[in-house]
Design an enzyme around this catalytic site. Structure first.
Site, mmCIF file in Angstrom:
data_model
loop_
_atom_site.group_PDB
_atom_site.id
_atom_site.type_symbol
_atom_site.label_atom_id
_atom_site.label_comp_id
_atom_site.label_asym_id
_atom_site.label_seq_id
_atom_site.Cartn_x
_atom_site.Cartn_y
_atom_site.Cartn_z
ATOM 1 N N HIS A 150 -62.318 -50.239 -7.749
ATOM 2 C CA HIS A 150 -63.259 -50.083 -6.982
ATOM 3 C C HIS A 150 -64.545 -50.988 -7.202
ATOM 4 C CE1 HIS A 150 -61.652 -45.757 -5.969
ATOM 5 N NE2 HIS A 150 -61.066 -46.574 -5.727
ATOM 6 N N SER B 118 -58.698 -49.112 -1.674
ATOM 7 C CA SER B 118 -60.314 -48.837 -1.870
ATOM 8 C C SER B 118 -61.049 -50.070 -2.405
ATOM 9 C CB SER B 118 -60.144 -47.773 -3.043
ATOM 10 O OG SER B 118 -59.659 -46.548 -2.508
#
Length: 310
Positions: free
Chosen positions: A249, A197
């Site tokens: 992230h 991610s």
């Protein structure tokens, strides 16, 4: 400047408006990464099946992403600070549930060093630095993989076609690794983290750079802005699920912005704009290097322990 000199720029602008300004037709690196990550998830599930009798962790805790236990993820290669440096609150002799444990409280115990596996620490402090890199290729479960591979086959593949495979590799791995560096500094030390991610957020950041730099040339830029905002919100929401990490992230987004500014092909109609773009590129490279140096140094010299081993 004559018409012949202007034509390439005008051609680029027209191609941008059509959404067809690409360097290569196929996203080869994305295809390879998707194959590798899928194969590794199969390995994770087989590993958990051998350890617990089922590919999906159901005991002592259910993995809602349909994947292995946290202990299995640690042994396979998740980012886990106690495997990477000495942490007083989580010493290598501390015992916790083995990958095969299905009881709560655990009845099958392993030390941190045993759980970190891969040769242990050879009598010294934990030193598995490569856990900044390996989590990029691993996923917390089937749901996690499917969501990430959808993004990888759409947004990331488009980025690769626009910047080329070499530029894509730089953006993808600079963002993915830095996401783990940031997570290592600020996320709960007792929770393992895996996933591409951070790298994918880096490619989403590339789309933001593209949109801002070429707003005038984009076809329906407000629609693209809305879509990117929704994708960003969904990605952050996924970061609250077990085995994932919003610091990774956000770190991926940050480095993705910087590396994209550095390598993304931008349309420069004038010498002034070209000079400004060059200045932004140099600044972005310098900031990226500084962030890496400062946060890696902080990880190894500071005390990131903000939680307890689970």
């Amino acid at each position: 400047m004559g018409d012949d000199a202007k034509y390439p720029i005008e051609q680029q602008i027209e191609a941008k408006r059509r959404g067809s300004l690409v360097r290569q037709r196929r996203a080869y690196v994305c295809w390879v990464l998707t194959g590798v990550m899928t194969g590794l998830l199969v390995y994770e599930l087989v590993f958990n099946a051998k350890a617990q009798g089922t590919p999906f962790s159901m005991k002592p805790f259910v993995n809602p992403l349909l994947g292995p236990s946290q202990a299995a993820l640690i042994e396979i290669g998740a980012r886990y600070a106690p495997c990477m440096k000495h942490i007083e609150e989580v010493p290598s002799t501390l015992q916790m549930g083995c990958p095969s444990n299905t009881a709560n409280p655990p009845t099958e115990l392993c030390t941190i060093e045993q759980l970190c596996a891969h040769g242990g620490f050879n009598g010294g402090d934990p030193n598995q630095w490569w856990r900044f890199i390996s989590p990029v290729f691993l996923h917390a479960g089937l749901v996690h993989l499917l969501v990430n591979m959808f993004v990888q086959s759409t947004i990331s593949a488009q980025v690769e076609r626009e910047v080329g495979s070499l530029g894509f590799i730089l953006i993808y791995f600079a963002a993915g690794i830095f996401g783990n560096v940031l997570g290592g500094n600020f996320a709960l030390v007792g929770l393992p983290s895996v996933g591409a991610s951070g790298a994918l957020f880096g490619t989403i950041a590339t789309m933001w750079v593209d949109l801002i730099a070429h707003w005038r040339f984009e076809h329906r830029p407000k629609t693209k802005l809305a879509m990117l905002t929704v994708e960003l919100a969904l990605g952050i929401g996924l970061g609250f699920l077990p085995g994932t990490d919003n610091f990774a992230h956000l770190g991926g987004m940050c480095l993705g912005l910087l590396t994209s500014v550095a390598v993304y092909p931008m349309i420069t109609e004038t010498k002034t704009r070209a000079t400004i773009v060059l200045a932004f590129r140099a600044t972005a490279i310098a900031l990226a290097v500084v962030l890496y140096v400062v946060l890696i140094r902080n990880f190894y010299t500071g005390n990131p322990a903000q939680g307890e081993a689970q």
